[in-house]
Design an enzyme around this catalytic site. Structure first.
Site, mmCIF file in Angstrom:
data_model
loop_
_atom_site.group_PDB
_atom_site.id
_atom_site.type_symbol
_atom_site.label_atom_id
_atom_site.label_comp_id
_atom_site.label_asym_id
_atom_site.label_seq_id
_atom_site.Cartn_x
_atom_site.Cartn_y
_atom_site.Cartn_z
ATOM 1 C CB SER A 25 -0.925 0.007 1.210
ATOM 2 O OG SER A 25 -1.998 -0.888 1.013
ATOM 3 C CE LYS B 232 -4.321 2.415 -0.639
ATOM 4 N NZ LYS B 232 -3.670 1.091 -0.561
ATOM 5 C CB SER C 186 -4.521 1.819 3.686
ATOM 6 O OG SER C 186 -3.787 1.152 2.691
#
Length: 706
Positions: free
Chosen positions: A356, A359, A533
């Site tokens: 993640s 991102k 997230s």
């Protein structure tokens, strides 16, 4: 009392007494007539009654009195027979009258057979009987102003005029009595004047100017003419301006009163009383102002002027924690954002699966390519068929199905009810709802995703419109996502409109807009994607980058647009490979130094790098250690608690992959940027790996690094 003033003798003309003269007939209703005594013998000649006359007083000789209103009397023709001798009081009939003065004698010989018409006969003053109570002067004044003469009545020839006794004028005022001449009649005694009573009407009229003078009777029986009053009040004509002045004064008083009331009400308002610091103001101090005390701020901004951390100091601080076997293969870097110096590096050029932390690159590209105030649109237009509406989906997956005033998982999201209300107002006959999903292209899942990734508790199939991010429980981030989020939206929207869902369609060009709602601004969307997230929002942001750069709004198009924007802004992306914007794909590869490079620009000093202003919101979206988002329940261990509240970082977790990238404020007040990437292919204990990463970051907080 002057001759021109009229005495007030109220009488009903009904004689209630029992006395009557012997030679008169008494009918019980008429007033008894008293004989007029003959004048005294003084050598002036004349018969017993022929010498009686009333002097004619000219306007110049007329005395001034408060009885006389300043209104000219009606013109009357002077007639000889209209003159009447002054009446004598009862008991004094045998006493001789005083002869009139020579200069006032105007003898006139009226014809005996001539009579004045009834309409021209002068009014006879009212008679006031002794037993009546004299009215007060002000009452007498009011009554005389309101009295109007009645039409004259014919006097019976066999009756003599009654003697009038004025009981109201007994005051000891003695002006010179008027002289009266008595006219002589050759054939008979004085013809008695015909009686005329004044009417009792409310309209005020001026009194007759020429009346017989009232007689004042002394206790001894002597009679004297009443003295004229010396009172000269201002007449009604002179008082005419006063009512205007009174009215003007009354209006001024009312205005002043209203002004005072308005000022009182205004001063009672909290805004006014606070503004002018009135004693009753809500914000008025309740006591003395406190004495200022010295305050030492415990929080302050980063120190860029102090001693810079050294690479040796950082290496010594993290050496033991970074060597933990729990971390498996660890790569990473530490950078000083004030000058861009690399303070610690461990295999940071090797591309690893970022999970993640991908991102970070997606959000950075969106902040660099898209306006920070941009909002995602959901629009409804008129369809090609009557009663059909088409929803033009613009990528907003945060739509709120709650009623107005209640937020879902995304604060500031658009309410579906607002869109329903707009459409109903624009066209209440909508019966079918169709979806235009052409804003996004390609597959609903990305390469490198597991089959169970969508729908799941952390991801939904990507579509340009949905409610609550596709969550089955709008406020639970870990709730299961629906399998067809856009179809669920269409069904929900149609139900609220009283219509039915009718599949997909392309909106007609230039179609009439029936309603439109918009999402929160871009910066808030990036914050939500980083803090929680949120995989779905990250994919939406990647597609907006693609749309902004004229690319295809798909997984591949978003990944390509993200790399293109970062390269155009000077970042070295060597070794970076992207298949999605969320990091769910195991195919993504990012070296640790790329993440540190982007974060260092975002955390750099103001004004040094033009990219910093656009990337600064990226730091606000990073979760706080032990405080928010995906770091809320971390940094509770004694080995990592030093970093609680001082570290902000983006987490990444996949099977065998754990990453952490963010910033830390050390004890010297300097900001350090770090990236830690762990690959533990054979270790499925994610919690232990996360804890080991937290310890490394916490060491940066307390090192000082000098």
């Amino acid at each position: 009392m002057p001759d021109s003033e009229e005495p007030s003798w109220p009488s009903s003309d009904e004689d209630t007494g029992s006395a009557k003269l012997p030679d008169q007939e008494y009918d019980g209703q008429s007033t008894a007539q008293l004989r007029v005594p003959p004048p005294a013998s003084n050598g002036s000649g004349g018969g017993p009654t022929d010498n009686f006359t009333v002097p004619k007083i000219t306007p110049e000789q007329e005395p001034k009195s408060w009885f006389a209103a300043k209104v000219p009397p009606p013109p009357q023709e002077e007639q000889p027979w209209a003159r009447q001798a002054p009446p004598q009081p009862v008991g004094q009939q045998d006493q001789p009258q005083q002869p009139p003065r020579p200069e006032q004698q105007r003898p006139e010989q009226p014809r005996p057979d001539q009579q004045r018409p009834e309409s021209q006969q002068p009014p006879r003053p009212e008679q006031q009987w002794p037993e009546q109570q004299p009215p007060r002067p002000e009452q007498q004044r009011s009554e005389q102003q309101q009295r109007r003469p009645e039409p004259p009545q014919q006097q019976r020839p066999d009756q003599q005029p009654p003697q009038r006794i004025d009981m109201q004028r007994l005051e000891p005022q003695r002006p010179e009595p008027p002289q009266v001449r008595q006219p002589q009649r050759p054939e008979q005694q004085q013809q008695p004047p015909e009686r005329r009573e004044p009417p009792r009407q409310p309209e005020p009229v001026p009194p007759a100017p020429h009346m017989a003078a009232p007689i004042r009777i002394e206790p001894t029986g002597e009679s004297h003419p009443a003295e004229a009053t010396t009172e000269s009040p201002v007449t009604k004509a002179e008082d005419e301006p006063k009512p205007k002045r009174k009215k003007r004064g009354l209006l001024i008083g009312v205005f002043v009163l209203l002004l005072v009331v308005a000022l009182g009400v205004a001063s009672a308002l909290p805004q006014v009383s606070n503004r002018f610091k009135l004693p009753w103001a809500p914000n008025a101090p309740k006591g003395d102002e406190p004495v200022p005390v010295a305050v030492t701020l415990s929080l302050h901004g980063p120190d860029t002027d102090g001693a810079a951390p050294t690479a040796e100091g950082v290496a010594n601080a993290v050496k033991a924690a970074a060597g933990s076997s729990t971390l498996g293969k660890l790569t990473g870097s530490v950078v000083d954002p004030a000058n861009g110096a690399v303070l610690w590096d461990k295999g940071s050029s090797e591309p690893l699966t970022p999970a993640s932390t991908t991102k970070v690159l997606t959000a950075a590209a969106a902040l660099l390519a898209v306006d920070h105030g941009f909002q995602l649109s959901t629009k409804v237009v008129q369809g090609t068929q009557p009663g059909t509406a088409v929803v033009v989906a613009g990528g907003d997956v945060t739509l709120n199905a709650f009623a107005a005033g209640k937020d879902n998982f995304y604060p500031g999201s658009a309410h579906l009810d607002d869109l329903v209300a707009q459409v109903k107002k624009a066209n209440p006959d909508i019966k079918k709802i169709q979806l235009d999903l052409s804003a996004f292209a390609g597959s609903a899942t990305a390469p490198g995703w597991a089959a169970a990734d969508a729908p799941s508790t952390f991801m939904a199939q990507v579509a340009p419109v949905m409610i609550d991010g596709g969550r089955t429980a709008p406020l639970d981030d870990h709730s299961m996502r629906v399998s067809n989020p856009s179809g669920v939206f269409a069904q929900k929207f149609a139900e609220k409109l009283g219509a039915s869902a009718a599949g997909t369609a392309t909106a007609p060009e230039g179609a009439k807009v029936l309603g439109e709602i918009k999402s929160a601004p871009l910066t808030e969307l990036t914050n939500a994607a980083l803090v929680h997230s949120d995989n779905l929002l990250a994919e939406v942001l990647a597609r907006q980058v693609a749309i902004a750069t004229k690319g295809e709004a798909s997984f591949a198009g978003g990944a390509k647009a993200t790399l293109d924007v970062l390269k155009q802004n000077g970042f070295d992306l060597t070794g970076v490979e992207l298949s999605d914007g969320s990091g769910l794909s195991t195919l993504n590869k990012i070296p640790a130094k790329v993440l540190s490079q982007v974060l260092a620009v975002a955390a750099g000093p103001d004004g040094k790098d033009p990219r910093t202003a656009k990337l600064r919101p990226l730091l606000a979206g990073l979760p706080v250690a032990g405080g928010s988002g995906t770091l809320e329940k971390r940094y509770d261990d004694s080995n990592s608690s030093d970093g609680k509240g001082w570290i902000r970082a983006k987490t990444g977790t996949l099977s065998g992959v754990n990453t952490l990238a963010g910033v830390v404020l050390d004890t010297d007040g300097r900001v350090l940027v770090f990236t830690l990437m762990s690959s533990t292919a054979g270790n499925s204990d994610t919690d232990s790996v996360r804890a080991a990463l937290d310890v490394v970051a916490a060491k940066l907080r307390g090192c000082g690094c000098k």
